[in-house]
Design a protein around this motif. Sequence first.
Motif, PDB file in Angstrom:
ATOM      1  N   GLY A   1     -52.705   4.764  43.100  1.00  0.00           N
ATOM      2  CA  GLY A   1     -53.137   5.706  42.071  1.00  0.00           C
ATOM      3  C   GLY A   1     -52.512   7.068  42.239  1.00  0.00           C
ATOM      4  O   GLY A   1     -52.036   7.690  41.282  1.00  0.00           O
ATOM      5  N   ALA A   2     -52.497   7.568  43.488  1.00  0.00           N
ATOM      6  CA  ALA A   2     -51.930   8.889  43.754  1.00  0.00           C
ATOM      7  C   ALA A   2     -50.432   8.925  43.485  1.00  0.00           C
ATOM      8  O   ALA A   2     -49.895   9.946  43.044  1.00  0.00           O
ATOM      9  CB  ALA A   2     -52.218   9.294  45.197  1.00  0.00           C
ATOM     10  N   SER A   3     -49.754   7.807  43.746  1.00  0.00           N
ATOM     11  CA  SER A   3     -48.297   7.792  43.585  1.00  0.00           C
ATOM     12  C   SER A   3     -47.856   7.455  42.157  1.00  0.00           C
ATOM     13  O   SER A   3     -46.684   7.606  41.835  1.00  0.00           O
ATOM     14  CB  SER A   3     -47.672   6.790  44.559  1.00  0.00           C
ATOM     15  N   THR A   4     -48.788   7.032  41.313  1.00  0.00           N
ATOM     16  CA  THR A   4     -48.426   6.750  39.916  1.00  0.00           C
ATOM     17  C   THR A   4     -49.005   7.814  38.978  1.00  0.00           C
ATOM     18  O   THR A   4     -48.263   8.534  38.314  1.00  0.00           O
ATOM     19  CB  THR A   4     -48.925   5.355  39.490  1.00  0.00           C
ATOM     20  N   ILE A   5     -50.319   7.935  38.977  1.00  0.00           N
ATOM     21  CA  ILE A   5     -50.941   8.958  38.116  1.00  0.00           C
ATOM     22  C   ILE A   5     -50.527  10.350  38.570  1.00  0.00           C
ATOM     23  O   ILE A   5     -50.188  11.220  37.761  1.00  0.00           O
ATOM     24  CB  ILE A   5     -52.472   8.814  38.138  1.00  0.00           C
ATOM     25  N   GLY A   6     -50.534  10.566  39.892  1.00  0.00           N
ATOM     26  CA  GLY A   6     -50.151  11.863  40.421  1.00  0.00           C
ATOM     27  C   GLY A   6     -48.715  12.238  40.108  1.00  0.00           C
ATOM     28  O   GLY A   6     -48.375  13.420  40.012  1.00  0.00           O
ATOM     29  N   ALA A   7     -47.865  11.245  39.945  1.00  0.00           N
ATOM     30  CA  ALA A   7     -46.464  11.515  39.618  1.00  0.00           C
ATOM     31  C   ALA A   7     -46.306  12.004  38.184  1.00  0.00           C
ATOM     32  O   ALA A   7     -45.304  12.637  37.842  1.00  0.00           O
ATOM     33  CB  ALA A   7     -45.634  10.249  39.820  1.00  0.00           C
ATOM     34  N   ILE A   8     -47.309  11.725  37.359  1.00  0.00           N
ATOM     35  CA  ILE A   8     -47.236  12.115  35.943  1.00  0.00           C
ATOM     36  C   ILE A   8     -47.921  13.457  35.696  1.00  0.00           C
ATOM     37  O   ILE A   8     -47.419  14.291  34.950  1.00  0.00           O
ATOM     38  CB  ILE A   8     -47.889  11.026  35.062  1.00  0.00           C
ATOM     39  N   ILE A   9     -49.069  13.665  36.340  1.00  0.00           N
ATOM     40  CA  ILE A   9     -49.837  14.884  36.051  1.00  0.00           C
ATOM     41  C   ILE A   9     -49.742  15.928  37.155  1.00  0.00           C
ATOM     42  O   ILE A   9     -50.426  16.937  37.115  1.00  0.00           O
ATOM     43  CB  ILE A   9     -51.318  14.552  35.812  1.00  0.00           C
ATOM     44  N   ASP A  10     -48.910  15.729  38.164  1.00  0.00           N
ATOM     45  CA  ASP A  10     -48.783  16.606  39.331  1.00  0.00           C
ATOM     46  C   ASP A  10     -49.880  16.250  40.331  1.00  0.00           C
ATOM     47  O   ASP A  10     -51.040  16.068  39.978  1.00  0.00           O
ATOM     48  CB  ASP A  10     -48.867  18.087  38.966  1.00  0.00           C
ATOM     49  N   THR A  11     -49.482  16.138  41.582  1.00  0.00           N
ATOM     50  CA  THR A  11     -50.381  15.636  42.615  1.00  0.00           C
ATOM     51  C   THR A  11     -51.509  16.604  42.961  1.00  0.00           C
ATOM     52  O   THR A  11     -52.544  16.183  43.467  1.00  0.00           O
ATOM     53  CB  THR A  11     -49.593  15.324  43.897  1.00  0.00           C
ATOM     54  N   ILE A  12     -51.334  17.906  42.707  1.00  0.00           N
ATOM     55  CA  ILE A  12     -52.360  18.878  43.099  1.00  0.00           C
ATOM     56  C   ILE A  12     -53.664  18.675  42.324  1.00  0.00           C
ATOM     57  O   ILE A  12     -54.725  18.492  42.927  1.00  0.00           O
ATOM     58  CB  ILE A  12     -51.839  20.317  42.946  1.00  0.00           C
TER      59      ILE A  12
ATOM     60  N   LEU B   1     -50.951  10.312  51.858  1.00  0.00           N
ATOM     61  CA  LEU B   1     -49.639   9.668  51.774  1.00  0.00           C
ATOM     62  C   LEU B   1     -49.262   9.373  50.323  1.00  0.00           C
ATOM     63  O   LEU B   1     -48.126   9.601  49.910  1.00  0.00           O
ATOM     64  CB  LEU B   1     -49.636   8.370  52.597  1.00  0.00           C
ATOM     65  N   GLY B   2     -50.216   8.861  49.557  1.00  0.00           N
ATOM     66  CA  GLY B   2     -49.922   8.556  48.162  1.00  0.00           C
ATOM     67  C   GLY B   2     -49.577   9.796  47.362  1.00  0.00           C
ATOM     68  O   GLY B   2     -48.627   9.804  46.571  1.00  0.00           O
ATOM     69  N   ALA B   3     -50.332  10.872  47.586  1.00  0.00           N
ATOM     70  CA  ALA B   3     -50.091  12.117  46.851  1.00  0.00           C
ATOM     71  C   ALA B   3     -48.756  12.748  47.238  1.00  0.00           C
ATOM     72  O   ALA B   3     -47.980  13.172  46.377  1.00  0.00           O
ATOM     73  CB  ALA B   3     -51.232  13.092  47.098  1.00  0.00           C
ATOM     74  N   ASP B   4     -48.477  12.799  48.536  1.00  0.00           N
ATOM     75  CA  ASP B   4     -47.247  13.448  49.004  1.00  0.00           C
ATOM     76  C   ASP B   4     -45.994  12.654  48.622  1.00  0.00           C
ATOM     77  O   ASP B   4     -45.017  13.219  48.138  1.00  0.00           O
ATOM     78  CB  ASP B   4     -47.293  13.622  50.528  1.00  0.00           C
ATOM     79  N   LEU B   5     -46.044  11.364  48.839  1.00  0.00           N
ATOM     80  CA  LEU B   5     -44.864  10.530  48.553  1.00  0.00           C
ATOM     81  C   LEU B   5     -44.718  10.282  47.057  1.00  0.00           C
ATOM     82  O   LEU B   5     -43.590  10.188  46.552  1.00  0.00           O
ATOM     83  CB  LEU B   5     -44.977   9.198  49.301  1.00  0.00           C
ATOM     84  N   GLY B   6     -45.825  10.179  46.341  1.00  0.00           N
ATOM     85  CA  GLY B   6     -45.758   9.954  44.898  1.00  0.00           C
ATOM     86  C   GLY B   6     -45.162  11.127  44.157  1.00  0.00           C
ATOM     87  O   GLY B   6     -44.648  10.979  43.042  1.00  0.00           O
ATOM     88  N   GLY B   7     -45.202  12.311  44.769  1.00  0.00           N
ATOM     89  CA  GLY B   7     -44.608  13.480  44.136  1.00  0.00           C
ATOM     90  C   GLY B   7     -43.123  13.361  43.899  1.00  0.00           C
ATOM     91  O   GLY B   7     -42.557  14.083  43.063  1.00  0.00           O
TER      92      GLY B   7
END
Length: 427
Positions: free
Chosen positions: A324-335, A367-373
């Motif tokens: 989720g963090a690496s897909t959704i976060g990649a679209i709306i920004d991980t922060i 990890l998902g948030a940082d790498l998904g960015g």
Amino acid sequence: MAVLATFIFVATFALIVSERVNRVVAVMIGVAAMAMVGIVNSETAFFSAHTGVDWEVIFLLFGMMIIVSVAKQTGLFEYLAIWAARQSGGRPVRLMVLLILVTALVGAFLDSVTVLLLVAPVTFSVCQRLGLKPIPFILAEVFAANIGGTATLIGDPPNIMIGTRAGLGFMDFLINLAPITVVLLGVLIVLCRIMFRSVFVEDPVRAAAIMQLDPLDQIKDRRRAVYSIAVIGLVVVGFTLHTVLHVDPAIVAMLGAGLIIAVNRSTVAEFLEEVEWDTLVFFMGLFVLVGGLVHVGVIDVIGKAAIDAVGDEYLLAAGGLMAGASTIGAIIDTIPFTATMMPIVEGFVATIPDEATGTALWWALALGADLGGNATAVGASANVVAIGVAKREGHPISFWHFTKYGIIVTAVTVPIAFVYVWLRYFM
């Protein structure tokens, strides 16, 4: 309202992706649309910590842009460019590996945005001298900054947020995430060697000419260069110790900007020359757009649905968080995505009897948030900044040009990180 907010966001994102209109224009149209239908107002857009503009990020960027602008006037970045070229022997592959390692190492102790603002000018200069296309090197540095920042509490904004919420300290991040970060950097070097192989063409004449240059000759004003190095050093120390000093990074950056202007007696034209106004406006608009989704509950619904779907399957929950963090976060920004997911994860972790397993879910989110960015051009703050700097330097990077490489890096690194979480915390 949730459906309408989603439609406006998707339409705005489609405009950005299509590149038919300027990205700043696209995001301002989206903000105007959300304001007209009542999804956002002045309170939610400008004053809310959860749905409004993240002013700390904006002023962090603004302060560091001023520092870079003043330091650039002294020839400091030209000095570093010649040094990097000499260290690599003028060989493109060695140069990229050197820049990746330096960016990742510095990125572990500085915010990834700050690292890009400092490293990018050096990269453009050295590539120009060696006759190399700079965009692949810039992309490699962005990927390295986002991966390197994974290793520590202060390396990436999502880590700071998670550490504060979960009570995890600097050493906790270093012990748990530094090992996989080292592995992923090795993977990134191999990927870049493959993805950008067409640019690794050495020019022996230019390389020989670079080796004859003295880096010190590039310094235009040694007194001001020394002052600039001293101020940058103080800012780095401030960033590193900000959790101990209880001073936000944005304040550190603004103090550094004021100090470097004062000691160098810089003119307004000098210290504002490198400020990327369109990048700052784009960030503000993007924060408001994502805040609109948060305000009407879209992100919260998605997060809760994902957590509910896994039940007590904790390994599946870890995988879901990373995905989720690496897909959704990649679209709306991980922060903003991380901010929305933290209370959900906190509640879920509270139901897990084994503390180690619960902590593993926090590592999965980080990890998902940082790498998904790395996945898209708007997935992380460093990406947006790098694209803005590249455009100013006359080497624009399109959304799809960035994303076609970013998706590959993310698609390779996230599964490796999941295997690491599985082996270390669930086996």
